[in-house]
Design a protein around this motif. Structure first.
Motif, PDB file in Angstrom:
ATOM      1  N   PHE A 110       0.695  -1.104  -0.073  1.00 14.46           N
ATOM      2  CA  PHE A 110       0.097  -0.094  -0.052  1.00 14.46           C
ATOM      3  C   PHE A 110       0.876   1.289  -0.121  1.00 14.46           C
ATOM      4  N   ASP A 111       2.113   0.962  -0.306  1.00 10.71           N
ATOM      5  CA  ASP A 111       2.940   2.206  -0.312  1.00 10.71           C
ATOM      6  C   ASP A 111       3.074   3.163   0.768  1.00 10.71           C
ATOM      7  N   LEU A 112       3.147   2.400   2.039  1.00  9.57           N
ATOM      8  CA  LEU A 112       3.315   3.077   3.206  1.00  9.57           C
ATOM      9  C   LEU A 112       4.698   2.760   3.803  1.00  9.57           C
ATOM     10  N   PRO A 113       5.187   3.580   4.711  1.00 10.71           N
ATOM     11  CA  PRO A 113       6.429   3.219   5.394  1.00 10.71           C
ATOM     12  C   PRO A 113       6.548   2.108   5.945  1.00 10.71           C
ATOM     13  N   LEU A 114       7.615   1.348   5.634  1.00 10.48           N
ATOM     14  CA  LEU A 114       7.714  -0.016   6.442  1.00 10.48           C
ATOM     15  C   LEU A 114       7.892   0.074   7.799  1.00 10.48           C
ATOM     16  N   MET A 115       8.647   1.136   8.351  1.00  7.95           N
ATOM     17  CA  MET A 115       8.823   0.986   9.624  1.00  7.95           C
ATOM     18  C   MET A 115       7.557   2.265  10.510  1.00  7.95           C
ATOM     19  N   GLN A 116       6.963   1.445  11.293  1.00  5.73           N
ATOM     20  CA  GLN A 116       5.838   2.265  11.978  1.00  5.73           C
ATOM     21  C   GLN A 116       5.735   1.893  13.333  1.00  5.73           C
ATOM     22  N   LEU A 117       5.160   2.368  14.111  1.00  7.40           N
ATOM     23  CA  LEU A 117       4.644   2.241  15.368  1.00  7.40           C
ATOM     24  C   LEU A 117       3.441   2.672  15.718  1.00  7.40           C
ATOM     25  N   SER A 118       2.371   1.642  15.834  1.00 12.95           N
ATOM     26  CA  SER A 118       1.123   2.258  16.133  1.00 12.95           C
ATOM     27  C   SER A 118       0.926   3.175  17.322  1.00 12.95           C
ATOM     28  N   THR A 119      -0.327   4.303  17.146  1.00 14.28           N
ATOM     29  CA  THR A 119      -0.681   4.943  17.984  1.00 14.28           C
ATOM     30  C   THR A 119      -1.953   4.571  18.815  1.00 14.28           C
ATOM     31  N   LYS A 120      -2.514   3.359  18.175  1.00 16.80           N
ATOM     32  CA  LYS A 120      -4.094   3.083  18.760  1.00 16.80           C
ATOM     33  C   LYS A 120      -4.024   2.262  19.908  1.00 16.80           C
ATOM     34  N   ALA A 121      -4.808   3.048  20.887  1.00 19.66           N
ATOM     35  CA  ALA A 121      -4.823   2.585  22.237  1.00 19.66           C
ATOM     36  C   ALA A 121      -5.688   1.526  22.301  1.00 19.66           C
ATOM     37  N   ARG A 122      -5.222   0.304  22.742  1.00 18.84           N
ATOM     38  CA  ARG A 122      -6.162  -0.883  23.389  1.00 18.84           C
ATOM     39  C   ARG A 122      -5.982  -1.334  24.755  1.00 18.84           C
ATOM     40  N   ASP A 187       0.711   1.668  12.192  1.00 22.93           N
ATOM     41  CA  ASP A 187      -0.264   2.672  12.564  1.00 22.93           C
ATOM     42  C   ASP A 187      -1.287   2.654  11.442  1.00 22.93           C
ATOM     43  N   THR A 188      -2.043   1.793  11.684  1.00 28.95           N
ATOM     44  CA  THR A 188      -3.148   1.606  10.535  1.00 28.95           C
ATOM     45  C   THR A 188      -4.254   1.266  11.443  1.00 28.95           C
ATOM     46  N   PHE A 189      -5.434   0.840  10.627  1.00 31.88           N
ATOM     47  CA  PHE A 189      -6.619   0.206  11.453  1.00 31.88           C
ATOM     48  C   PHE A 189      -6.471  -0.842  12.370  1.00 31.88           C
ATOM     49  N   ALA A 190      -5.628  -1.613  11.969  1.00 35.66           N
ATOM     50  CA  ALA A 190      -5.274  -3.110  12.739  1.00 35.66           C
ATOM     51  C   ALA A 190      -4.357  -2.821  13.959  1.00 35.66           C
ATOM     52  N   ARG A 193      -1.113   0.078  20.024  1.00 35.89           N
ATOM     53  CA  ARG A 193       0.065   0.545  20.940  1.00 35.89           C
ATOM     54  C   ARG A 193       1.214  -0.369  21.295  1.00 35.89           C
ATOM     55  N   PRO A 194       2.225  -0.350  21.117  1.00 35.66           N
ATOM     56  CA  PRO A 194       3.319  -1.004  22.006  1.00 35.66           C
ATOM     57  C   PRO A 194       3.289  -1.248  23.398  1.00 35.66           C
ATOM     58  N   ARG A 195       2.932  -0.060  24.112  1.00 36.45           N
ATOM     59  CA  ARG A 195       2.722  -0.151  25.301  1.00 36.45           C
ATOM     60  C   ARG A 195       1.522  -1.110  25.679  1.00 36.45           C
ATOM     61  N   ASP A 196       0.586  -1.472  25.052  1.00 30.97           N
ATOM     62  CA  ASP A 196      -0.595  -2.139  25.247  1.00 30.97           C
ATOM     63  C   ASP A 196      -0.331  -3.675  25.051  1.00 30.97           C
ATOM     64  N   VAL A 197       0.882  -3.858  24.483  1.00 28.31           N
ATOM     65  CA  VAL A 197       1.080  -5.220  23.855  1.00 28.31           C
ATOM     66  C   VAL A 197       1.455  -6.240  25.236  1.00 28.31           C
ATOM     67  N   PRO A 198       2.072  -6.113  26.280  1.00 26.62           N
ATOM     68  CA  PRO A 198       2.137  -6.835  27.475  1.00 26.62           C
ATOM     69  C   PRO A 198       1.098  -7.436  27.926  1.00 26.62           C
ATOM     70  N   ALA A 199       0.160  -6.496  28.237  1.00 24.52           N
ATOM     71  CA  ALA A 199      -1.095  -7.032  29.011  1.00 24.52           C
ATOM     72  C   ALA A 199      -2.079  -7.939  27.922  1.00 24.52           C
ATOM     73  N   PHE A 200      -2.000  -7.551  26.779  1.00 21.31           N
ATOM     74  CA  PHE A 200      -2.778  -8.471  25.846  1.00 21.31           C
ATOM     75  C   PHE A 200      -1.903  -9.748  25.816  1.00 21.31           C
ATOM     76  N   ALA A 201      -0.696  -9.898  25.616  1.00 20.53           N
ATOM     77  CA  ALA A 201      -0.134 -11.202  25.562  1.00 20.53           C
ATOM     78  C   ALA A 201      -0.282 -11.843  26.902  1.00 20.53           C
ATOM     79  N   VAL A 202      -0.281 -11.371  28.073  1.00 19.77           N
ATOM     80  CA  VAL A 202      -0.579 -12.009  29.378  1.00 19.77           C
ATOM     81  C   VAL A 202      -1.986 -12.464  29.341  1.00 19.77           C
TER      82      VAL A 202
END
Length: 225
Positions: A110-122, A187-190, A193-202
């Motif tokens: 989709f011609d987006l930058p390869l390296m991104q970090l999500s800002t979507k809070a979950r 940093d797209t629809f799916a 945020r990296p900070r939300d990953v550990p709680a999801f994984a647990v």
């Protein structure tokens, strides 16, 4: 059952997980672009391709590696003795790397930058409970069908379960630590945020373990007719 060499099983896990993430992220990008701001329609456009590709990937790679594409599934098979611990560790490694590769592939398409970090809070208890429930249901689906000895039903059952769980869980059913890690890098629809990953994984690991223990108890032989 044919036992494939480890390197082929790892290749299947890598490619399968990569294609899964390319579909999850790519369909999310496409759905958001075409939905005109309608989030429900965008989610539907994300859900259907994800279920469809799961059916294809499990059918394609199941005979080779078991088509785990998920560290929780791999851990569960290791705990029941179907996969050596060392091999399980390698499965998890290639799943994570494959997931990241799949995200980058979606960005490239989709011609987006390869390296991104999500800002979507979950974040929050509802999200965490949802992930535990979603992952527990996935493990129950897989091992329950294996108990029935109807392996051909696994692909459609898992695909349909994930499609349903997209809509009945508040988190949209990540149910997979490798997927969660990879989705933190878009940093797209799916994204998540990296900070939300550990709680999801647990939550995912806890839900999967509880489901495995319950399933083993449910199908344990009692010695009575």
């Amino acid at each position: 059952m044919i036992r494939f060499p480890l390197e082929r099983r790892l290749a299947a896990e890598f490619v399968g997980t990569a294609l899964l993430l390319a579909t999850v992220v790519g369909s999310g990008i496409m759905a958001e672009r075409l939905a005109g701001g309608n989030v429900a329609l965008a989610l539907l456009g994300n859900t259907i391709p994800t279920g469809a590709i799961l059916y294809v990937l499990i059918t394609l790679f199941g005979p080779v590696s078991g088509a785990h594409f998920n560290p929780v599934v791999t851990l569960a098979f290791s705990l029941v003795g179907d996969l050596r611990l060392r091999h399980a560790g390698l499965y998890v490694l290639v799943q994570i790397v494959g997931g990241v590769a799949g995200v980058w592939l979606a960005h490239a398409m989709f011609d987006l930058p390869l390296m991104q970090l999500s800002t979507k809070a979950r974040f929050g208890s509802g999200q965490w409970v949802s992930e535990a429930v979603a992952t527990a249901g996935l493990i129950l689906t897989i091992f329950g069908i294996l108990q029935s000895r109807n392996r051909h039903a696994i692909a459609p059952a898992v695909a349909l379960y994930i499609v349903a769980a997209y809509w009945f869980t508040a988190s949209t059913s990540f149910a997979n630590p490798a997927v969660t890690i990879a989705r933190s890098l878009t940093d797209t629809f799916a994204g998540i945020r990296p900070r939300d990953v550990p709680a999801f994984a647990v939550a995912q690991m806890a839900g999967g373990l509880v489901a495995l223990l319950w399933q083993r108890w449910l199908h344990a032989r009692t010695g009575r007719a």
